[in-house]
Design a protein around this motif. Structure first.
Motif, short mmCIF file in Angstrom:
data_model
loop_
_atom_site.label_atom_id
_atom_site.label_comp_id
_atom_site.label_asym_id
_atom_site.label_seq_id
_atom_site.Cartn_x
_atom_site.Cartn_y
_atom_site.Cartn_z
N ARG A 176 0.84 -1.19 0.00
CA ARG A 176 0.00 0.00 0.00
C ARG A 176 0.88 1.25 0.00
NH1 ARG A 176 -3.35 -3.63 2.62
NH2 ARG A 176 -5.58 -3.48 2.11
N LEU A 178 0.52 5.28 1.09
CA LEU A 178 -0.32 6.21 1.83
C LEU A 178 0.18 7.62 1.60
CD1 LEU A 178 -0.26 3.38 3.53
CD2 LEU A 178 -1.46 4.73 5.25
N VAL A 194 -5.93 11.17 4.25
CA VAL A 194 -4.96 10.29 3.62
C VAL A 194 -5.59 9.60 2.41
CG1 VAL A 194 -5.57 8.35 5.15
CG2 VAL A 194 -3.35 8.37 4.00
N ILE A 196 -5.10 6.27 0.05
CA ILE A 196 -4.47 4.96 0.20
C ILE A 196 -4.61 4.18 -1.10
CG2 ILE A 196 -4.40 2.80 1.51
CD1 ILE A 196 -5.73 4.28 3.82
N GLY A 257 -7.10 3.26 6.81
CA GLY A 257 -7.26 4.67 7.13
C GLY A 257 -8.38 4.95 8.10
#
Length: 400
Positions: A176, A178, A194, A196, A257
């Protein structure tokens, strides 16, 4: 007499005698289950073991230790350059030019590393934040790479974000990315959400920030992916509270998140970093103290740098325990310069620091001595990304 001598040699070196009974395949199978630090130490057992562990073919089967640091170089009006500083004993050759990434990316800036993967930001023109750009995640050891789709936020806000990579090959081949967005206001410059990206879904999702406190994330400080959470360093900015405005905190965010948490960091350090070492989360900081000599005719001052290394013992209570502390007086003839701790070795109590305008230093906190000096290019921008090779071919949805 000769037989007695041979018997005595065998008794004095029982490890070598026992080791000779194992096949190479069995030795590799055993070593593959050990920490990288232990594998590195076993090079000293015998020359055959040293050659077996150092063989490039066998590296794919063995855990790896820190090889060195990627870092960017930049000159006004010129393109980004990429460099690599090798740590003694790393052993894996690294080409920081990343020649396997296609030429369609005119400029490539290094953003982050995590467990063998490297996050790059690719631009057409490095001098503007309005130009089209893409993120690329790659594995320098296998030369596999993936281009990410454009992030959901407007391109003009790129320099108002902190972007980090989260990857654990022991859990999944997926990763991932971010991207934390912050307000562009000078007065209230704090994280507000955020984006993601998941390599499993191939798409970005946006999550609003869930912190009650207003936190400014440090773009130049390392993050750590550990226990399914990304750990970032930030500064607490409560309104109208000057005394508390200097508090430094650890911000934890899960991969969806949805879960956000803060942990207070120990007070009293001018520069700080976090790192994963020997299976535990550590925090390292440094402060420089000046003692002025009032009796001297000249306005002179003695200075010392104090480095502290803390371990997070309890996540629930946020308890930090001081593991090592060392005072460095004028390290290696570096005078009147702040030493910033920027990384912690993953396999031992060694921290890496750089004096302003100087080369990279490695300091053994346990034995309180300098162990390495790494020469740096003069155009470096002061952000250094630790790299541990990952020889696994698996990189989800990688381009050929």
């Amino acid at each position: 007499m000769e037989g007695a001598s041979k018997k005595k040699l065998g008794q004095d070196n029982p490890t070598a005698t026992a080791a000779s009974l194992f096949t190479d395949d069995l030795i590799l199978e055993i070593l593959s289950r050990l920490p990288a630090r232990s594998v590195h130490r076993f090079k000293c057992v015998s020359r055959p073991w040293r050659d077996l562990i150092a063989d490039p073919v066998n590296r794919k089967k063995l855990p790896q230790t820190l090889t060195g640091f990627f870092y960017n170089g930049y000159k006004s009006g010129a393109a980004w350059s990429r460099h690599f500083a090798s740590v003694s004993g790393g052993g894996f050759p690294v080409d920081p030019s990343l020649p396997f990434i296609p030429n369609k990316y005119k400029h490539i800036a290094l953003e982050d590393t995590c467990n063998g993967l490297l996050l790059c930001a690719c631009y057409k023109t490095p001098a503007t934040d309005k130009d089209d750009y893409r993120y690329v995640v790659c594995n320098p050891a296998t030369e596999r790479w993936i281009e990410l789709p454009p992030p959901p936020q407007p391109l003009a806000n790129r320099f108002h974000s902190t972007t980090r990579l989260a990857f654990d090959p022991a859990v999944s081949s997926h990763f991932r990315v971010l991207q934390f967005w912050r307000t562009s206001l000078v007065v209230e410059n704090y994280a507000r959400g955020v984006g993601i990206f998941s390599s499993q879904t191939g798409a970005w999702v946006h999550r609003d920030g869930r912190l009650l406190e207003k936190i400014t994330l440090f773009r130049s400080t390392r993050s750590v992916f550990f226990g399914g959470m990304l750990h970032l360093v930030g500064r607490l900015n409560p309104e109208n509270t000057d005394k508390e405005s200097a508090l430094v905190v650890l911000v934890l965010v899960d991969m969806e998140g949805k879960a956000w948490k803060t942990i207070r960091l120990p007070l009293g350090s001018s520069f700080e970093t976090v790192g994963l070492s020997q299976g535990c989360l550590y925090y390292a900081g440094s402060t420089r103290t000046y003692i002025y000599n009032n009796n001297s005719k000249k306005n002179t001052a003695l200075s010392t740098t104090k480095i502290t290394l803390w371990c997070l013992e309890n996540y629930d209570s946020g308890e930090w325990v001081l593991k090592h502390s060392a005072s460095i007086d004028e390290p290696l003839d570096v005078t009147c310069a702040e030493c910033r701790v920027f990384a912690i070795h993953p396999d031992c109590s060694t921290v890496f620091l750089v004096p302003i305008g100087g080369d990279m230093l490695a300091y053994d906190m346990q034995h309180q001595k300098f162990v390495h000096i790494l020469n740096l290019e003069k155009d470096n921008v002061g952000i250094y990304l630790p790299y541990i090779p990952l020889f696994s071919e698996a990189l989800a949805d990688a381009d050929e």
